[in-house]
Design an enzyme around this catalytic site. Structure first.
Site, PDB file in Angstrom:
ATOM      1  N   LYS A   4       0.819  -1.220   0.000  1.00 57.24           N
ATOM      2  CA  LYS A   4       0.000   0.000   0.000  1.00 57.24           C
ATOM      3  C   LYS A   4       0.848   1.263   0.000  1.00 57.24           C
ATOM      4  O   LYS A   4       0.466   2.258  -0.597  1.00 57.24           O
ATOM      5  CB  LYS A   4      -0.958   0.005   1.192  1.00 57.24           C
ATOM      6  CG  LYS A   4      -2.050  -1.036   1.039  1.00 57.24           C
ATOM      7  CD  LYS A   4      -3.265  -0.757   1.877  1.00 57.24           C
ATOM      8  CE  LYS A   4      -4.372  -1.715   1.467  1.00 57.24           C
ATOM      9  NZ  LYS A   4      -5.572  -1.594   2.258  1.00 57.24           N
ATOM     10  N   LYS A  18      -5.073  -9.536  -6.544  1.00 57.85           N
ATOM     11  CA  LYS A  18      -6.368  -9.659  -5.862  1.00 57.85           C
ATOM     12  C   LYS A  18      -7.338  -8.577  -6.326  1.00 57.85           C
ATOM     13  O   LYS A  18      -6.919  -7.475  -6.694  1.00 57.85           O
ATOM     14  CB  LYS A  18      -6.169  -9.654  -4.343  1.00 57.85           C
ATOM     15  CG  LYS A  18      -6.226  -8.326  -3.660  1.00 57.85           C
ATOM     16  CD  LYS A  18      -6.386  -8.473  -2.140  1.00 57.85           C
ATOM     17  CE  LYS A  18      -6.430  -7.075  -1.546  1.00 57.85           C
ATOM     18  NZ  LYS A  18      -7.124  -6.947  -0.302  1.00 57.85           N
ATOM     19  N   LYS A  60     -10.455  -2.646  -4.070  1.00 58.36           N
ATOM     20  CA  LYS A  60     -11.156  -1.389  -4.328  1.00 58.36           C
ATOM     21  C   LYS A  60     -10.201  -0.308  -4.821  1.00 58.36           C
ATOM     22  O   LYS A  60     -10.616   0.658  -5.434  1.00 58.36           O
ATOM     23  CB  LYS A  60     -11.954  -0.857  -3.139  1.00 58.36           C
ATOM     24  CG  LYS A  60     -11.609  -1.325  -1.758  1.00 58.36           C
ATOM     25  CD  LYS A  60     -12.451  -0.584  -0.717  1.00 58.36           C
ATOM     26  CE  LYS A  60     -13.010  -1.506   0.337  1.00 58.36           C
ATOM     27  NZ  LYS A  60     -12.082  -1.791   1.444  1.00 58.36           N
TER      28      LYS A  60
END
Ligand code: AQP
Length: 340
Positions: A118, A202, A205
């Site tokens: 992230k 994966k 969002k």
């Protein structure tokens, strides 16, 4: 669970109000929650404190929180059976997270792959909150002495950290069995739903490509279009699950089919073996629309009554605090704070 822990079983999990929910969140989390509420005491949270580890628009945060609450309700979580509350309404989370910041080791956090994913190349600019996110997650779970945590496979490493923190706290403060060592519930189809554009990534969002995911707000038309455009290869539908090895895009579609239709992958393949991907995708689109359309409709209905959502969250927040506050009060005593 810890050998020494003698308390009751309890399930805890959370979903972030940080964007549109997608099929991965539904199959990896919400669908499981709706099943578990019939089997165990369940506490489900909308983790808005986690959401602010990256910038959020304050005007949208409350709206997104209601959106997640509506998704819980539309997926079948019943507020008379399970608690659905908002994390920032219960102070125990932040307090316990600080104590756990002093128990967890920086070496443990340095190994967390989700932070690396992230934060990307800009780790120096990431918030400290994003770095210590798994510590707050451990506090979320252990403020309820939860014994089981249903999550998608992406959360496995964080769950291991929660177990490490619980074990170290129990040892450091000579409080054997005070915290359970929570177990992840990652079983079953849907534990890892991958991107429709790349079966090795994966479904997420934060993927900039909307075509990579099915959002819970997509209508029937959009769902069908996204599935028909999903990446496949030039072969045919195989006959057995073993033949899915090395074909991640196909394995993903078969996995989604199996999870949505509540069929084993072997049965899905038996029905479609040897077929071209066009007809297979049409069948999958039908299955997906049949499963998802009622959820989208229910979400819209719940979202038209925001006061009712707020009432459910507030009531559950009080009940959640009544469980977590005494546990954190005991932690204060164990640590040795004056006046605890
Ligand atoms: N692709 C997935 N397959 C199965 N389960 C998944 N979950 C998320 N993605 C998948 C599970 O959904 C639950 C709630 O997730 P979250 O809201 O806490 O956020 P997340 O895991 O960070 O979800 P995203 O969509 O992947 O967000 P970004 O893009 O921000 O990283 C969790 O139980 C999770 O395992």
């Amino acid at each position: 669970m810890s050998e020494d822990y003698q308390g009751p079983e309890r399930v805890f999990s959370g979903v972030q109000p940080s964007g549109e929910l997608h099929l991965g969140n539904y199959l990896g989390a919400l669908k499981k929650f709706a099943r578990l509420q019939h089997e165990k005491e369940c506490v489900f949270c909308i983790v808005d404190l986690h959401a602010i580890t990256v910038p959020q628009d304050p005007k949208r945060l409350a709206e997104q929180t209601r959106h997640i609450a509506a998704a819980y309700l539309a997926s079948g979580v019943d507020p008379s059976k399970a608690l659905i509350y908002n994390q920032s309404d219960v102070r125990a989370h932040t307090e316990l997270a600080w104590y756990f910041n002093c128990v967890a080791r920086t070496g443990w956090l340095n190994r967390m792959t989700q932070f690396k994913d992230k934060a990307g190349k800009n780790a120096e600019k990431a918030s400290v909150g994003l770095y210590t996110y798994p510590v707050l997650q451990a506090a979320d779970i252990l403020a309820f002495k939860a014994t089981q945590v249903p999550v998608g496979e992406d959360q496995k490493q964080h769950l291991e950290l929660s177990r490490d923190i619980a074990g170290k706290f129990n040892r450091d403060f000579n409080a054997p069995g005070f915290f359970p060592l929570p177990e992840p519930l990652i079983d079953g189809p849907g534990a890892k739903v991958m991107s429709l554009r790349d079966g090795t990534k994966k479904m997420s969002k934060s993927d900039p490509a909307d075509a990579s995911r099915i959002n819970l707000t997509d209508d029937a038309d959009k769902i069908a279009k996204k599935i028909r455009k999903a990446k496949t290869d030039s072969g045919l539908v195989p006959e057995t699950p073993d033949e899915l090895d090395g074909r991640p895009d196909i394995a993903n579609l078969v996995g989604i089919y199996s999870a949505l239709a509540d069929m084993s992958e072997a049965d899905v393949l038996e029905q479609h073996a040897g077929s071209q991907f066009g007809p297979f995708k049409n069948a999958l689109a039908d299955v997906a629309v049949a499963a998802m359309e009622p959820i989208t409709e229910l979400m819209t209905r719940y979202l038209s009554a925001p006061d009712e959502i707020d009432r459910i969250l507030a009531e559950a927040g009080d009940k959640a605090a009544a469980i977590a506050d005494p546990i954190v009060a005991e932690v204060r005593k164990i640590i040795g704070f004056r006046g605890a």
